[in-house]
Design a protein around this motif. Sequence first.
Motif, PDB file in Angstrom:
ATOM      1  N   ARG A 111      -5.214  -6.461  -9.045  1.00 36.52           N
ATOM      2  CA  ARG A 111      -6.347  -7.313  -8.958  1.00 36.52           C
ATOM      3  C   ARG A 111      -6.068  -8.423  -8.094  1.00 36.52           C
ATOM      4  NH1 ARG A 111      -9.249 -10.337 -14.027  1.00 36.52           N
ATOM      5  NH2 ARG A 111      -9.654 -10.982 -12.656  1.00 36.52           N
ATOM      6  N   ARG A 112      -4.260  -8.435  -7.804  1.00 36.35           N
ATOM      7  CA  ARG A 112      -3.511  -8.970  -6.861  1.00 36.35           C
ATOM      8  C   ARG A 112      -2.778  -8.845  -5.314  1.00 36.35           C
ATOM      9  NH1 ARG A 112      -7.257 -11.253  -7.857  1.00 36.35           N
ATOM     10  NH2 ARG A 112      -7.571 -13.339  -8.353  1.00 36.35           N
ATOM     11  N   ARG A 113      -3.912  -6.972  -5.570  1.00 32.52           N
ATOM     12  CA  ARG A 113      -2.704  -6.179  -4.688  1.00 32.52           C
ATOM     13  C   ARG A 113      -2.687  -6.848  -3.494  1.00 32.52           C
ATOM     14  NH1 ARG A 113      -4.805   0.149  -5.451  1.00 32.52           N
ATOM     15  NH2 ARG A 113      -3.832  -0.612  -6.678  1.00 32.52           N
ATOM     16  N   GLY A 114      -3.848  -7.584  -2.938  1.00 33.57           N
ATOM     17  CA  GLY A 114      -3.836  -7.541  -0.849  1.00 33.57           C
ATOM     18  C   GLY A 114      -3.176  -9.024  -1.131  1.00 33.57           C
ATOM     19  N   ILE A 115      -2.645  -9.920  -1.826  1.00 32.87           N
ATOM     20  CA  ILE A 115      -1.491 -11.310  -1.838  1.00 32.87           C
ATOM     21  C   ILE A 115      -0.573 -10.337  -1.818  1.00 32.87           C
ATOM     22  CG2 ILE A 115      -1.792 -11.944  -3.755  1.00 32.87           C
ATOM     23  CD1 ILE A 115      -1.689 -14.027  -3.036  1.00 32.87           C
ATOM     24  N   ALA A 116       0.067  -9.169  -3.174  1.00 29.60           N
ATOM     25  CA  ALA A 116       1.462  -9.397  -2.843  1.00 29.60           C
ATOM     26  C   ALA A 116       0.755  -7.748  -1.371  1.00 29.60           C
ATOM     27  CB  ALA A 116       0.468  -8.357  -4.180  1.00 29.60           C
ATOM     28  N   LEU A 117       0.402  -7.131  -1.157  1.00 27.93           N
ATOM     29  CA  LEU A 117       0.863  -6.466   0.164  1.00 27.93           C
ATOM     30  C   LEU A 117       0.784  -7.780   1.715  1.00 27.93           C
ATOM     31  CD1 LEU A 117      -1.136  -3.598  -0.479  1.00 27.93           C
ATOM     32  CD2 LEU A 117       0.947  -2.980  -0.093  1.00 27.93           C
ATOM     33  N   GLY A 118       0.509  -8.584   1.207  1.00 29.47           N
ATOM     34  CA  GLY A 118       0.301  -9.719   2.357  1.00 29.47           C
ATOM     35  C   GLY A 118       2.575 -10.370   2.476  1.00 29.47           C
ATOM     36  N   ILE A 119       2.046 -10.626   0.817  1.00 29.39           N
ATOM     37  CA  ILE A 119       3.701 -11.202   1.209  1.00 29.39           C
ATOM     38  C   ILE A 119       4.820 -10.094   1.770  1.00 29.39           C
ATOM     39  CG2 ILE A 119       5.465 -11.708  -0.312  1.00 29.39           C
ATOM     40  CD1 ILE A 119       2.664 -13.389  -2.051  1.00 29.39           C
ATOM     41  N   VAL A 120       4.314  -9.129   1.433  1.00 24.08           N
ATOM     42  CA  VAL A 120       5.262  -7.788   0.979  1.00 24.08           C
ATOM     43  C   VAL A 120       5.947  -7.646   2.779  1.00 24.08           C
ATOM     44  CG1 VAL A 120       5.723  -5.357   1.547  1.00 24.08           C
ATOM     45  CG2 VAL A 120       6.093  -6.872  -0.940  1.00 24.08           C
ATOM     46  N   ALA A 121       4.104  -8.051   3.947  1.00 20.23           N
ATOM     47  CA  ALA A 121       4.370  -7.620   4.880  1.00 20.23           C
ATOM     48  C   ALA A 121       4.890  -8.577   5.845  1.00 20.23           C
ATOM     49  CB  ALA A 121       2.920  -7.372   5.036  1.00 20.23           C
ATOM     50  N   GLY A 122       4.582  -9.712   4.714  1.00 19.45           N
ATOM     51  CA  GLY A 122       5.234 -11.184   5.429  1.00 19.45           C
ATOM     52  C   GLY A 122       6.709 -10.958   5.973  1.00 19.45           C
ATOM     53  N   GLY A 123       7.404 -10.590   5.095  1.00 25.13           N
ATOM     54  CA  GLY A 123       8.940 -10.075   5.344  1.00 25.13           C
ATOM     55  C   GLY A 123       9.537  -9.440   6.607  1.00 25.13           C
ATOM     56  N   LEU A 124       8.316  -8.859   7.346  1.00 28.16           N
ATOM     57  CA  LEU A 124       8.059  -8.128   8.288  1.00 28.16           C
ATOM     58  C   LEU A 124       8.122  -9.697   9.414  1.00 28.16           C
ATOM     59  CD1 LEU A 124       6.172  -4.917   8.463  1.00 28.16           C
ATOM     60  CD2 LEU A 124       8.878  -4.830   8.544  1.00 28.16           C
ATOM     61  N   GLY A 125       6.815 -10.515   8.894  1.00 31.86           N
ATOM     62  CA  GLY A 125       7.024 -11.954  10.221  1.00 31.86           C
ATOM     63  C   GLY A 125       7.912 -12.125  10.148  1.00 31.86           C
ATOM     64  N   THR A 126       8.817 -12.612   8.898  1.00 37.88           N
ATOM     65  CA  THR A 126      10.297 -13.247   8.856  1.00 37.88           C
ATOM     66  C   THR A 126      11.071 -13.091   9.666  1.00 37.88           C
ATOM     67  OG1 THR A 126       9.218 -14.099   5.991  1.00 37.88           O
ATOM     68  CG2 THR A 126      11.282 -14.449   7.261  1.00 37.88           C
ATOM     69  N   ALA A 127      10.838 -11.246   9.886  1.00 40.05           N
ATOM     70  CA  ALA A 127      11.924 -10.818  10.818  1.00 40.05           C
ATOM     71  C   ALA A 127      11.234 -11.114  12.292  1.00 40.05           C
ATOM     72  CB  ALA A 127      12.305  -8.937  10.228  1.00 40.05           C
TER      73      ALA A 127
END
Length: 411
Positions: free
Chosen positions: A146-162
């Motif tokens: 149900r919260r897959r979108g925001i969870a994937l967004g947080i993980v993708a944010g790891g790339l953004g932080t890099a």
Amino acid sequence: MSPTAIAEDAAIHTPRGEFRRGWPTLVFSTIGAGVGLSALGYILGTLVVPLQEEFGWGRGEINLASLVSSLGLAAALPVIGKLLDRYGVKRVAIVSIPVFAAVLALLSIVTSSLATFLALYAIAGLLGAGTSAVTYSKAVVEKFDRRRGIALGIVAGGLGTAGLLLPPLMGMVIAGGGWRSAYLTMALLAIVPFLLVFFARLAPPKQVAAVDPATLPGLTFRAALRGREFWSLCVVFFLLGWALLTMVPHFVPLLIDSGVDPVRAALLSSLVGVGTVIARPVIGWLFDRFYATTVAVPLFLAAALGCLLLLWAGPGAAPVTAVLIGIGFGAEIDLMGYLSSRYFGPRSFGALYSLVYSLFMIGSAFGPVTAGFAYDATGSYGVPLVVAASMMGVAAVILLTLPRFPRSAAA
């Protein structure tokens, strides 16, 4: 099933229950995505000028590193995807993470010729495929619905932080100890997820192997290959990978050519990461509430406008362009995993998503390399910027023509 067990199962599948159960996986995946193979794309821009000065290589030649690593990754991902489906994330990560860190250390030690440099990047792509976003997206898809979108967004944010932190960090490391120190620093960072994998609550390999794939919902591998959705996603993310990654490694050289100090150029380049960090969790949250493509398409068009602004307004538009490309890149990575999971389901997610991601990586490799050789031939980045903007427009049109995907059963 007892009433108590039913209540516990219902609690787990609420949005709050998903995060309570899945936060260790989310932390592991976010950090892993940030310091895995994909991070090499962010640091290459800071290495172009030092490598050029020491060895006399052209910028197109140096950016062949992105091409060969991406081709290595593309070749390895179909195998990695099947291994993820068969043995699970834990076993793949335990093997891939230290091997990838070792290759980074070798880059700092044995690089002395262009052939050696490119060979090590190709090996990094092949052997480090298990540290790519495919592995970490697989971990998240298994824990979140149900919260897959925001969870994937947080993980993708790891790339953004890099993208936000690595360019200035590497700029300072290079200024203090040379470009070899940058690869050693990256090797140390790359080993961090190995320490976290044992606390990430990932399914044991034996448990994953014991599951009969036929009992899982979703498309079989062959059924997906017969569908329009799979091939459309392959084309879309090839185009977006080419377009959005075209200028990421060229931002720093472009600004240095314009008279900007190298450290300041690295700081400006990190604004790509600022846009990505801001965008990805927000975009993921929107994906859980609205139809995903109608959220993402305007962002890709804005990124296309950013490329044209850089062409028309020059380096003065670099901050705005960097943020817009970062936002578009944030939507891209998030959307790729989200649409793949919704269209394909969990049955063959690893194998199918790895193929879509392979095409994305091939596009993201050819974009920067082509831009590098275009610069070497013309002394300008004008043609690559126009091509990138056009590709984003075509990808947006294809996305708008896709059939609507089934929403989460839990939604």
